[in-house]
Design a protein around this motif. Sequence first.
Motif, short mmCIF file in Angstrom:
data_model
loop_
_atom_site.label_atom_id
_atom_site.label_comp_id
_atom_site.label_asym_id
_atom_site.label_seq_id
_atom_site.Cartn_x
_atom_site.Cartn_y
_atom_site.Cartn_z
N VAL A 98 45.40 41.84 -6.77
CA VAL A 98 45.19 43.14 -6.71
C VAL A 98 44.15 43.88 -6.02
O VAL A 98 44.34 44.92 -5.16
N ALA A 99 42.92 43.43 -6.23
CA ALA A 99 41.94 43.85 -5.46
C ALA A 99 40.82 42.93 -5.70
O ALA A 99 40.48 42.24 -6.48
N THR A 147 32.38 44.51 0.21
CA THR A 147 33.67 44.95 1.12
C THR A 147 34.90 44.56 0.10
O THR A 147 34.92 43.61 -0.86
N THR A 148 35.67 45.60 -0.02
CA THR A 148 36.85 45.46 -0.62
C THR A 148 38.11 45.21 0.10
O THR A 148 38.42 45.46 1.16
N ASP A 149 39.18 44.96 -0.85
CA ASP A 149 40.32 44.69 -0.38
C ASP A 149 41.47 44.86 -1.47
O ASP A 149 41.22 44.53 -2.43
N ARG A 170 46.60 50.38 -3.35
CA ARG A 170 45.49 50.93 -2.69
C ARG A 170 45.00 52.50 -3.03
O ARG A 170 43.88 52.87 -2.96
N ALA A 171 45.80 53.21 -3.17
CA ALA A 171 45.58 54.64 -3.29
C ALA A 171 45.45 55.28 -4.98
O ALA A 171 45.03 56.20 -4.90
N ARG A 172 45.72 54.17 -5.74
CA ARG A 172 45.50 54.36 -7.19
C ARG A 172 44.56 53.65 -7.90
O ARG A 172 44.18 54.14 -9.24
#
Length: 120
Positions: free
Chosen positions: A47-48, A55-57, A63-65
Amino acid sequence: VQLQASGGGLVQAGGSLLLSCAASGTGFTIKAMGWYRQAPDNNRELVATITDIGTTDYEDSVRARFTISRDGAKRMVYLQMNSLKPEDTAVYYCNAEVTRWGRTNHLRYWGLGTQVTVSS
């Protein structure tokens, strides 16, 4: 390393939830933490994630929520989930990638999952 997640529950579509995960134990350094999810009959998916330097992924559909954040001092990671959809329904698992003091190899640990259910 123990991971304790909280914050799951039942929410209507369009609603929000905040997941939290706390890492406990001694003798390790956290390199990254993250959230994965597994829906019935599906594989566990990322998920993330967030690294020790921030640093995030994100998985594309969130991604937008969703927003992942961390408190390094408290060894906690958070997942703010907004605009939730029924397809976000899954068991969400906290994950930590760590190194033991004096060693360089990375180890991964999982917490028990927390259920997130989004009703339509």
